[in-house]
Scaffold this motif. Sequence first.
Motif, short mmCIF file in Angstrom:
data_model
loop_
_atom_site.label_atom_id
_atom_site.label_comp_id
_atom_site.label_asym_id
_atom_site.label_seq_id
_atom_site.Cartn_x
_atom_site.Cartn_y
_atom_site.Cartn_z
N LEU A 327 0.83 -1.21 0.00
CA LEU A 327 0.00 0.00 0.00
C LEU A 327 0.86 1.26 0.00
O LEU A 327 0.56 2.24 -0.68
CB LEU A 327 -0.92 0.00 1.23
CG LEU A 327 -2.08 -1.00 1.19
CD1 LEU A 327 -2.77 -1.07 2.55
CD2 LEU A 327 -3.10 -0.62 0.12
N ILE A 328 1.96 1.22 0.75
CA ILE A 328 2.87 2.37 0.78
C ILE A 328 3.49 2.59 -0.59
O ILE A 328 3.62 3.73 -1.06
CB ILE A 328 3.95 2.17 1.86
CG1 ILE A 328 3.31 2.22 3.25
CG2 ILE A 328 5.05 3.23 1.74
CD1 ILE A 328 4.27 1.87 4.39
N VAL A 332 -0.01 5.19 -0.65
CA VAL A 332 -0.74 5.40 0.60
C VAL A 332 0.27 5.70 1.70
O VAL A 332 1.28 5.00 1.83
CB VAL A 332 -1.59 4.16 0.97
CG1 VAL A 332 -2.37 4.41 2.25
CG2 VAL A 332 -2.52 3.79 -0.17
N THR A 333 0.02 6.72 2.49
CA THR A 333 0.95 7.04 3.58
C THR A 333 0.89 5.95 4.65
O THR A 333 -0.11 5.23 4.77
CB THR A 333 0.61 8.41 4.20
OG1 THR A 333 -0.77 8.44 4.56
CG2 THR A 333 0.89 9.53 3.21
N PRO A 336 -2.34 5.48 7.39
CA PRO A 336 -3.57 4.96 6.76
C PRO A 336 -3.41 3.55 6.22
O PRO A 336 -4.35 2.75 6.27
CB PRO A 336 -3.84 5.96 5.63
CG PRO A 336 -3.20 7.23 6.08
CD PRO A 336 -1.97 6.78 6.82
N ALA A 337 -2.22 3.23 5.70
CA ALA A 337 -1.98 1.87 5.19
C ALA A 337 -2.11 0.85 6.31
O ALA A 337 -2.71 -0.21 6.15
CB ALA A 337 -0.60 1.80 4.55
N LEU A 340 -5.79 0.51 7.21
CA LEU A 340 -6.55 -0.24 6.21
C LEU A 340 -6.37 -1.74 6.39
O LEU A 340 -7.33 -2.51 6.26
CB LEU A 340 -6.11 0.18 4.80
CG LEU A 340 -6.62 1.53 4.30
CD1 LEU A 340 -5.95 1.90 2.97
CD2 LEU A 340 -8.14 1.48 4.12
#
Length: 365
Positions: A327-328, A332-333, A336-337, A340
């Motif tokens: 995700l990173i 995505v920071t 939040p990753a 999630l």
Amino acid sequence: MSSLTNRLISLDALRGFTIAAMLMVNFPGSEEHVFFTLRHTKWNGLSFTDLVAPIFLFVVGVSIVFAYSKRKQDGSPKGELYKKIVIRSLKIFAVGMFLNLMPNFDFSDIRWTGTLHRIAFVFLGCAILYLNTNWKQQAWIGAIILVGYWLALTLIPTPGYETAMLAPGVNLVAWFDNLFLPGKMWQGTWDPESILTTFTSIVSGITGMLAGQLLQRKFTPNEKVNYLMTAGVFSAALGYFWGLGFPVNENLWTSSFVLVTSGFACLLLGALYFMVDILGKTKGTQPGIIFGANAIAVYVLGDILALFFYGTKFGEHSLNEHAVNGLINLGVTPNPASMLYALFFVSVNFIPAYFLYRKKIFIKL
């Protein structure tokens, strides 16, 4: 296992959302990347995560009233009830020990405390108290415990020091645990689920019992909501002002912490009762109702599933590490990753909870 009948739907929803929140904060995608409020406060203060456990204990108190009120009123022999209460408490405690021992089952490095252990003690203390006292006596007992705990921690000098201390590992609670608590402690020299804090955590359950008895009184539904909301605001405000001198602290489960968190729990229950049980608006509450129908089972399953989703290596990294890193890499920071993935794990636990609910299977320890 038993059928789900004559339940307060808002109570199941609150129980279920609390368990979902517990899974989310216990299992972030990455321990290094967590929003501040999704962590336990290091010492004094209050975060979202700090609210989860006391709200669940509040729900335990409410549930005791609905489970035992008829048998209390009809004069059923208490001996058999005591036996069932003790056996259920032992089962919850035993499951907590099982989770503590996973996955290596090393009995030489065992911890005798934890979330389920605390639930077991609160259930045992509150259930016996409920069967033998009225609501006024329960309120007085709760008040005496909170005031006595406050006086003990603020007036009795911490052994080895000339004054009362409230620092991590340097306080009356930690001193008592080092003398009498067997096994290892969560923080080495102190444990958040300590012996003395068991008494104030029982008061969290007592506040739930008071709310449950209010819901069973012969008030109109709207009056019940008003009383719940008023009590919630009063309790939270009283806890806040008490906290100015006796800090709000989950690790010490301080008296101010009990009042603030019970106030929030009362407000949440009042809001859900109004929306779900009075107005009949269940939209959005179904996931909570499903989780709440098998709350303890879902909590236990979460710890077991975590062995695969967090503990099993796929190459050099576990599944959660692969997911968060992926995700990173997608932009995505980190925080939040991590969140999630935590929500994904909650969703995974929802699948067996939904299956049990659809099959009308409700597991009780």
